[in-house]
Write an enzyme that holds these catalytic residues in place. Sequence first.
Site, PDB file in Angstrom:
ATOM      1  N   GLN A 145       0.837  -1.216   0.000  1.00  0.00           N
ATOM      2  CA  GLN A 145       0.000   0.000   0.000  1.00  0.00           C
ATOM      3  C   GLN A 145       0.863   1.254   0.000  1.00  0.00           C
ATOM      4  N   THR A 146       1.757   1.383   0.974  1.00  0.00           N
ATOM      5  CA  THR A 146       2.572   2.594   1.127  1.00  0.00           C
ATOM      6  C   THR A 146       3.505   2.813  -0.056  1.00  0.00           C
ATOM      7  N   GLY A 185       6.621  -5.100   3.925  1.00  0.00           N
ATOM      8  CA  GLY A 185       7.436  -6.165   4.495  1.00  0.00           C
ATOM      9  C   GLY A 185       7.324  -7.418   3.644  1.00  0.00           C
ATOM     10  N   GLN A 338      12.262   3.219  42.203  1.00  0.00           N
ATOM     11  CA  GLN A 338      12.243   2.094  41.255  1.00  0.00           C
ATOM     12  C   GLN A 338      10.811   1.561  41.126  1.00  0.00           C
ATOM     13  N   ARG A 341       8.496   3.747  39.030  1.00  0.00           N
ATOM     14  CA  ARG A 341       8.753   3.695  37.579  1.00  0.00           C
ATOM     15  C   ARG A 341       8.349   2.339  36.998  1.00  0.00           C
ATOM     16  N   GLY A 409      23.391   0.114  33.756  1.00  0.00           N
ATOM     17  CA  GLY A 409      24.310  -0.104  32.642  1.00  0.00           C
ATOM     18  C   GLY A 409      24.058  -1.409  31.931  1.00  0.00           C
ATOM     19  N   THR A 430       4.561   3.657  14.186  1.00  0.00           N
ATOM     20  CA  THR A 430       4.449   4.254  12.857  1.00  0.00           C
ATOM     21  C   THR A 430       3.687   3.369  11.890  1.00  0.00           C
ATOM     22  N   GLU A 432       1.180   0.624  10.292  1.00  0.00           N
ATOM     23  CA  GLU A 432      -0.263   0.435  10.478  1.00  0.00           C
ATOM     24  C   GLU A 432      -0.917   1.738  10.907  1.00  0.00           C
TER      25      GLU A 432
HETATM   26  C1  LIG Z   1      13.499  -9.546  17.579  1.00  0.00           C
HETATM   27  C2  LIG Z   1      13.171  -9.104  18.966  1.00  0.00           C
HETATM   28  C3  LIG Z   1      11.734  -9.380  19.199  1.00  0.00           C
HETATM   29  C4  LIG Z   1      10.886  -8.252  19.702  1.00  0.00           C
HETATM   30  C5  LIG Z   1       9.432  -8.384  19.206  1.00  0.00           C
HETATM   31  C6  LIG Z   1       8.540  -7.448  19.974  1.00  0.00           C
HETATM   32  C7  LIG Z   1       7.112  -7.559  19.513  1.00  0.00           C
HETATM   33  C8  LIG Z   1       6.900  -6.769  18.245  1.00  0.00           C
HETATM   34  C9  LIG Z   1       5.708  -7.259  17.487  1.00  0.00           C
HETATM   35  C10 LIG Z   1       5.959  -7.144  15.996  1.00  0.00           C
HETATM   36  C11 LIG Z   1       6.712  -8.295  15.555  1.00  0.00           C
HETATM   37  C12 LIG Z   1       7.066  -8.411  14.296  1.00  0.00           C
HETATM   38  C13 LIG Z   1       6.757  -7.365  13.267  1.00  0.00           C
HETATM   39  C14 LIG Z   1       5.994  -7.938  12.133  1.00  0.00           C
HETATM   40  C15 LIG Z   1       4.557  -7.471  12.179  1.00  0.00           C
HETATM   41  C16 LIG Z   1       4.396  -6.142  11.516  1.00  0.00           C
HETATM   42  C17 LIG Z   1       2.942  -5.947  11.074  1.00  0.00           C
HETATM   43  C18 LIG Z   1       2.614  -4.553  10.678  1.00  0.00           C
HETATM   44  C19 LIG Z   1       3.244  -4.147   9.355  1.00  0.00           C
HETATM   45  C20 LIG Z   1       2.775  -2.786   8.964  1.00  0.00           C
HETATM   46  C21 LIG Z   1       1.913  -2.800   7.728  1.00  0.00           C
HETATM   47  C22 LIG Z   1       1.518  -1.421   7.291  1.00  0.00           C
HETATM   48  O1  LIG Z   1       1.998  -0.439   7.776  1.00  0.00           O
HETATM   49  S1  LIG Z   1       0.285  -1.401   6.091  1.00  0.00           S
HETATM   50  C23 LIG Z   1       0.036   0.329   5.729  1.00  0.00           C
HETATM   51  C24 LIG Z   1      -0.641   1.031   6.885  1.00  0.00           C
HETATM   52  N1  LIG Z   1      -1.067   2.341   6.474  1.00  0.00           N
HETATM   53  C25 LIG Z   1      -1.926   3.065   7.192  1.00  0.00           C
HETATM   54  O2  LIG Z   1      -2.334   2.708   8.276  1.00  0.00           O
HETATM   55  C26 LIG Z   1      -2.375   4.364   6.557  1.00  0.00           C
HETATM   56  C27 LIG Z   1      -3.008   5.288   7.562  1.00  0.00           C
HETATM   57  N2  LIG Z   1      -3.971   6.166   6.898  1.00  0.00           N
HETATM   58  C28 LIG Z   1      -5.325   5.828   6.858  1.00  0.00           C
HETATM   59  O3  LIG Z   1      -5.783   4.856   7.410  1.00  0.00           O
HETATM   60  C29 LIG Z   1      -6.218   6.798   6.114  1.00  0.00           C
HETATM   61  O4  LIG Z   1      -5.500   7.498   5.150  1.00  0.00           O
HETATM   62  C30 LIG Z   1      -6.859   7.821   7.068  1.00  0.00           C
HETATM   63  C31 LIG Z   1      -7.773   7.098   8.016  1.00  0.00           C
HETATM   64  C32 LIG Z   1      -5.771   8.519   7.876  1.00  0.00           C
HETATM   65  C33 LIG Z   1      -7.614   8.861   6.283  1.00  0.00           C
HETATM   66  O5  LIG Z   1      -8.633   8.186   5.549  1.00  0.00           O
HETATM   67  P1  LIG Z   1      -9.235   8.905   4.268  1.00  0.00           P
HETATM   68  O6  LIG Z   1      -8.115   9.376   3.416  1.00  0.00           O
HETATM   69  O7  LIG Z   1     -10.246   8.035   3.657  1.00  0.00           O
HETATM   70  O8  LIG Z   1      -9.940  10.222   4.748  1.00  0.00           O
HETATM   71  P2  LIG Z   1     -10.879  10.578   5.920  1.00  0.00           P
HETATM   72  O9  LIG Z   1     -10.069  10.807   7.148  1.00  0.00           O
HETATM   73  O10 LIG Z   1     -11.712  11.688   5.386  1.00  0.00           O
HETATM   74  O11 LIG Z   1     -11.868   9.331   6.204  1.00  0.00           O
HETATM   75  C34 LIG Z   1     -13.088   9.252   5.480  1.00  0.00           C
HETATM   76  C35 LIG Z   1     -14.094   8.538   6.355  1.00  0.00           C
HETATM   77  O12 LIG Z   1     -13.676   7.183   6.474  1.00  0.00           O
HETATM   78  C36 LIG Z   1     -13.544   6.826   7.833  1.00  0.00           C
HETATM   79  N3  LIG Z   1     -12.462   5.858   7.917  1.00  0.00           N
HETATM   80  C37 LIG Z   1     -11.163   6.095   7.698  1.00  0.00           C
HETATM   81  N4  LIG Z   1     -10.445   4.969   7.896  1.00  0.00           N
HETATM   82  C38 LIG Z   1     -11.348   3.998   8.233  1.00  0.00           C
HETATM   83  C39 LIG Z   1     -11.229   2.620   8.560  1.00  0.00           C
HETATM   84  N5  LIG Z   1     -10.021   2.005   8.589  1.00  0.00           N
HETATM   85  N6  LIG Z   1     -12.338   1.928   8.846  1.00  0.00           N
HETATM   86  C40 LIG Z   1     -13.529   2.555   8.838  1.00  0.00           C
HETATM   87  N7  LIG Z   1     -13.738   3.876   8.550  1.00  0.00           N
HETATM   88  C41 LIG Z   1     -12.621   4.579   8.255  1.00  0.00           C
HETATM   89  C42 LIG Z   1     -13.254   8.115   8.543  1.00  0.00           C
HETATM   90  O13 LIG Z   1     -13.592   8.032   9.896  1.00  0.00           O
HETATM   91  C43 LIG Z   1     -14.154   9.058   7.790  1.00  0.00           C
HETATM   92  O14 LIG Z   1     -15.453   8.835   8.226  1.00  0.00           O
HETATM   93  P3  LIG Z   1     -16.454  10.084   8.368  1.00  0.00           P
HETATM   94  O15 LIG Z   1     -15.837  10.992   9.399  1.00  0.00           O
HETATM   95  O16 LIG Z   1     -17.740   9.471   8.808  1.00  0.00           O
HETATM   96  O17 LIG Z   1     -16.487  10.715   7.006  1.00  0.00           O
HETATM   97  C1  LIG Z   2       8.917  -1.168   9.958  1.00  0.00           C
HETATM   98  C2  LIG Z   2       7.849  -0.714   9.001  1.00  0.00           C
HETATM   99  C3  LIG Z   2       7.101  -1.673   8.324  1.00  0.00           C
HETATM  100  C4  LIG Z   2       6.131  -1.272   7.410  1.00  0.00           C
HETATM  101  N1  LIG Z   2       5.443  -2.235   6.687  1.00  0.00           N
HETATM  102  C5  LIG Z   2       4.554  -1.848   5.745  1.00  0.00           C
HETATM  103  C6  LIG Z   2       3.876  -2.815   4.937  1.00  0.00           C
HETATM  104  O1  LIG Z   2       4.088  -4.013   5.084  1.00  0.00           O
HETATM  105  N2  LIG Z   2       3.016  -2.388   3.985  1.00  0.00           N
HETATM  106  C7  LIG Z   2       2.759  -1.051   3.782  1.00  0.00           C
HETATM  107  O2  LIG Z   2       1.961  -0.721   2.907  1.00  0.00           O
HETATM  108  N3  LIG Z   2       3.376  -0.099   4.553  1.00  0.00           N
HETATM  109  C8  LIG Z   2       4.254  -0.464   5.512  1.00  0.00           C
HETATM  110  N4  LIG Z   2       4.899   0.483   6.272  1.00  0.00           N
HETATM  111  C9  LIG Z   2       4.640   1.898   6.004  1.00  0.00           C
HETATM  112  C10 LIG Z   2       3.825   2.525   7.138  1.00  0.00           C
HETATM  113  O3  LIG Z   2       2.516   2.056   7.090  1.00  0.00           O
HETATM  114  C11 LIG Z   2       3.866   4.056   6.993  1.00  0.00           C
HETATM  115  O4  LIG Z   2       5.192   4.473   7.173  1.00  0.00           O
HETATM  116  C12 LIG Z   2       2.957   4.677   8.041  1.00  0.00           C
HETATM  117  O5  LIG Z   2       1.605   4.485   7.673  1.00  0.00           O
HETATM  118  C13 LIG Z   2       3.237   6.173   8.235  1.00  0.00           C
HETATM  119  O6  LIG Z   2       3.016   6.853   7.021  1.00  0.00           O
HETATM  120  P1  LIG Z   2       4.167   7.856   6.467  1.00  0.00           P
HETATM  121  O7  LIG Z   2       5.430   7.118   6.430  1.00  0.00           O
HETATM  122  O8  LIG Z   2       3.627   8.445   5.236  1.00  0.00           O
HETATM  123  O9  LIG Z   2       4.263   8.967   7.585  1.00  0.00           O
HETATM  124  P2  LIG Z   2       3.885  10.528   7.408  1.00  0.00           P
HETATM  125  O10 LIG Z   2       2.411  10.668   7.333  1.00  0.00           O
HETATM  126  O11 LIG Z   2       4.714  11.093   6.339  1.00  0.00           O
HETATM  127  O12 LIG Z   2       4.355  11.051   8.852  1.00  0.00           O
HETATM  128  C14 LIG Z   2       5.362  12.056   8.991  1.00  0.00           C
HETATM  129  C15 LIG Z   2       4.856  13.053  10.028  1.00  0.00           C
HETATM  130  O13 LIG Z   2       3.751  13.770   9.483  1.00  0.00           O
HETATM  131  C16 LIG Z   2       2.679  13.809  10.414  1.00  0.00           C
HETATM  132  N5  LIG Z   2       1.397  13.908   9.711  1.00  0.00           N
HETATM  133  C17 LIG Z   2       1.055  13.273   8.578  1.00  0.00           C
HETATM  134  N6  LIG Z   2      -0.211  13.629   8.201  1.00  0.00           N
HETATM  135  C18 LIG Z   2      -0.667  14.492   9.140  1.00  0.00           C
HETATM  136  C19 LIG Z   2      -1.903  15.211   9.327  1.00  0.00           C
HETATM  137  N7  LIG Z   2      -2.931  15.098   8.482  1.00  0.00           N
HETATM  138  N8  LIG Z   2      -2.002  15.986  10.422  1.00  0.00           N
HETATM  139  C20 LIG Z   2      -0.978  16.083  11.306  1.00  0.00           C
HETATM  140  N9  LIG Z   2       0.212  15.456  11.168  1.00  0.00           N
HETATM  141  C21 LIG Z   2       0.357  14.668  10.104  1.00  0.00           C
HETATM  142  C22 LIG Z   2       2.813  12.475  11.156  1.00  0.00           C
HETATM  143  O14 LIG Z   2       2.161  12.536  12.435  1.00  0.00           O
HETATM  144  C23 LIG Z   2       4.349  12.351  11.304  1.00  0.00           C
HETATM  145  O15 LIG Z   2       4.751  13.066  12.450  1.00  0.00           O
HETATM  146  C24 LIG Z   2       5.878   0.106   7.203  1.00  0.00           C
HETATM  147  C25 LIG Z   2       6.601   1.066   7.907  1.00  0.00           C
HETATM  148  C26 LIG Z   2       7.593   0.666   8.804  1.00  0.00           C
HETATM  149  C27 LIG Z   2       8.377   1.704   9.550  1.00  0.00           C
END
Ligand SMILES: CCCCCCCCCC/C=C\CCCCCCCCCC(=O)SCCNC(=O)CCNC(=O)[C@H](O)C(C)(C)COP(=O)(O)OP(=O)(O)OC[C@H]1O[C@@H](n2cnc3c(N)ncnc32)[C@H](O)[C@@H]1OP(=O)(O)O
Ligand SMILES: Cc1cc2nc3c(=O)[nH]c(=O)nc-3n(C[C@H](O)[C@H](O)[C@H](O)COP(=O)(O)OP(=O)(O)OC[C@H]3O[C@@H](n4cnc5c(N)ncnc54)[C@H](O)[C@@H]3O)c2cc1C
Length: 638
Positions: A145-146, A185, A338, A341, A409, A430, A432
């Site tokens: 997606q990103t 990823g 301690q 915290r 340390g 960051t 999701e």
């Molecule tokens: C080795 C040592 C071990 C230690 C381990 C420790 C344990 C660690 C655990 C992890 C272990 C391993 C790691 C592996 C796992 C990793 C898994 C995660 C990987 C990450 C994958 C990704 O990042 S995928 C990409 C993710 N991207 C995002 O999340 C993007 C964020 N942005 C958005 O969601 C949207 O752009 C937005 C919501 C910000 C804006 O949406 P939009 O552009 O549509 O505009 P609006 O804001 O106007 O929204 C319109 C209306 O829609 C409603 N809305 C928006 N989103 C949703 C939704 N998701 N569902 C339902 N409705 C939604 C919004 O509310 C608006 O509604 P109205 O107000 O009614 O109009």
């Molecule tokens: C380890 C890792 C794994 C990932 N895995 C995946 C994956 O598998 N698939 C995938 O699709 N993506 C993945 N991503 C991408 C990840 O989902 C994005 O990096 C994340 O959604 C943040 O978006 P961005 O990088 O555009 O941040 P930005 O939005 O550019 O954030 C930069 C700064 O701008 C601010 N900002 C942005 N918009 C606004 C606003 N409207 N108002 C106020 N402040 C704002 C933020 O708060 C932040 O401080 C991964 C990222 C990382 C780090």
Amino acid sequence: MEGVGEEEMEGVDHLAHERNKSEFDVDAMKIVWAGSPHAFDVSDRISKLVASDPGFRKDNRSTLSRKELFKNTLRKAAYAWKTIVDLRLSEEEAAKLRFYVDEPAFTDLHWGMFIPAIKGQGTEEQQQKWLPLAYKMQIIGCYAQTELGHGSNVQGLETTATFDSQTDEFIIHSPTLTSSKWWPGGLGKVATHAIAYARLIVGGREHGVHGFIVQLRSLEDHSPLLGITVGDIGMKFGNGAYNTMDNGVLQFDHVRIPRNQMLMRVSQVTCEGKYKQSDVPRQLVYGTMVYVRQTIVADASCALSRAVCIATRYSAVRRQFGSQNGGPETQVIDYKTQQSRLFPLLASAYAFRFIGEWLKWLYADVTQRLQANDFSTLPEAHACTAGLKSLTTTATADGIEECRKLCGGHGYLCSSGLPELFAVYVPACTYEGDNTVLLLQVARFLMKTVSQLGSRLSSKKPVGTIAYMTRVEHLMQCRCGVQRGFAELSADLVEAAVAHCQLIVVSKFIEKLQQEIPGKGVKQQLEVLCNIYALFLLHKHQGDFLSTGCITPKHAALANDELRSLYSQVRPNAIALVDAFNYTDHYLGSILGCYDGNVYPKLYEAAWKDPLNESVVPDGYHLYIRPLLKQEIRTARL
Ligand SMILES: CCCCCCCCCC/C=C\CCCCCCCCCC(=O)SCCNC(=O)CCNC(=O)[C@H](O)C(C)(C)COP(=O)(O)OP(=O)(O)OC[C@H]1O[C@@H](n2cnc3c(N)ncnc32)[C@H](O)[C@@H]1OP(=O)(O)O
Ligand SMILES: Cc1cc2nc3c(=O)[nH]c(=O)nc-3n(C[C@H](O)[C@H](O)[C@H](O)COP(=O)(O)OP(=O)(O)OC[C@H]3O[C@@H](n4cnc5c(N)ncnc54)[C@H](O)[C@@H]3O)c2cc1C
């Protein structure tokens, strides 16, 4: 043993005296932490299976180069899959095995996003075609997606998917550098397929972002297909850590895919080139993100509990100052600073466990309603998953760092397990969804709710949370009452969003305590932890609470006194409360947090295993140090 002091004897439980202080049934608490007797059995069995298999060793990660590290991760992922198949593990057992292998890898995104996206946004026919291949790992998927230029702003994505009615295909294309997919990823070196998000164009008209299944690599020789440029984006934060994951870059050059590879549960394109939007909210295209956000909350309780387990055990082992007449020095866990915290973090780990359970129920409930085309709870589910993901990951990342500092340390040594835990965990703030961007979504939801319901956000909260509820309403009224735009007030509204999420966590902890909780003293311990969580936040944000008028300065002082009393109640149970997480030493990966508390001999032994100690005189001595010492440095060629 001859000449070996008590403190060095192996096989001795150096924390036995702490375990004997426990005032509750630890085994019963293990069931509560796991969620059920069955869940405990699966976790216990699988964690021990992984810990006992040398194929899953992880103590050498920080000494491997990026290529060695990555190849080792591939080996482990393949070995894990072979173990799953050979032992005929269930889906639940397999997920637990991947969890306890404890290494971010492409499998996380295959199982954690690629498959859920097809299940959530694919038609029945698409699910029947693609899921069997994915479940058997005959294809390996990622979630693309990103892009380089957009992550948060999903509607700003630039990749295009243009329908060609002549050939009944979509043409997937990266029109600009910034439209390159960036971060997914598993994409960099492994995934054969992607769920790629692109702007749908049909008959010259745009219809927003949709998901498409795109094959990236040959299933014969793994080479990128025609029009596909793909690779890894490079080293990330920390050594080892998340560098086991191949986050990738991907460019499409007019890649053609069949029409039936657009995920069509939410919207459809007919072979005649007609775009049809089902009568479901377009936001269902975001469904996978909602699903992952609720799993990330459960992850937070795991990561925070690991750090707290390490810091609590080490705080009981470490003695510093306070020796009376040559007697033992004071255990640092007995210092009030301690405790002030550490114990709020212990309480938070339990709080996040229970909110994670509730969120899992909420997600299942909204999914069931969606199947009946009931979208009434979708906005609340979005706000809750977004807000609680933000709250718990921020608190957990900060908490892991605090646990490192609580270990002094030695917390900075890789062998403590804390630096790597921190490095792997922090991107959760960051990925999701950036945590601030998600809180803005919650703020937007609150604004709409307040305007629809008037002042009261909800009366469905337990009595103990009146102060928390009043705080949210006050924060919202202070902001909403003023005639300024959302953007102008956004920083303040984010604070109200955090307050709202804290209200939910406290409420759900209180509701958990109203359930039947078996085991001697177990409920009492959870009540103490719930009160610590609630009073710690009240103390931390007392300015908010005082300004609402629902507590007085005297109440605030009493709350602080009560906190100190609660810390004294937790103190004798602290080791038992972290034993209840039931983590193996293998999973903890920490000398400071080892079960028997025999820390010093293990630290000393581990030091000599560092590659730098393979030679007494370091490589480079003759070239650089000796000339220095012999004052020959002026003539040396450096
Ligand atoms: C080795 C040592 C071990 C230690 C381990 C420790 C344990 C660690 C655990 C992890 C272990 C391993 C790691 C592996 C796992 C990793 C898994 C995660 C990987 C990450 C994958 C990704 O990042 S995928 C990409 C993710 N991207 C995002 O999340 C993007 C964020 N942005 C958005 O969601 C949207 O752009 C937005 C919501 C910000 C804006 O949406 P939009 O552009 O549509 O505009 P609006 O804001 O106007 O929204 C319109 C209306 O829609 C409603 N809305 C928006 N989103 C949703 C939704 N998701 N569902 C339902 N409705 C939604 C919004 O509310 C608006 O509604 P109205 O107000 O009614 O109009
Ligand atoms: C380890 C890792 C794994 C990932 N895995 C995946 C994956 O598998 N698939 C995938 O699709 N993506 C993945 N991503 C991408 C990840 O989902 C994005 O990096 C994340 O959604 C943040 O978006 P961005 O990088 O555009 O941040 P930005 O939005 O550019 O954030 C930069 C700064 O701008 C601010 N900002 C942005 N918009 C606004 C606003 N409207 N108002 C106020 N402040 C704002 C933020 O708060 C932040 O401080 C991964 C990222 C990382 C780090």
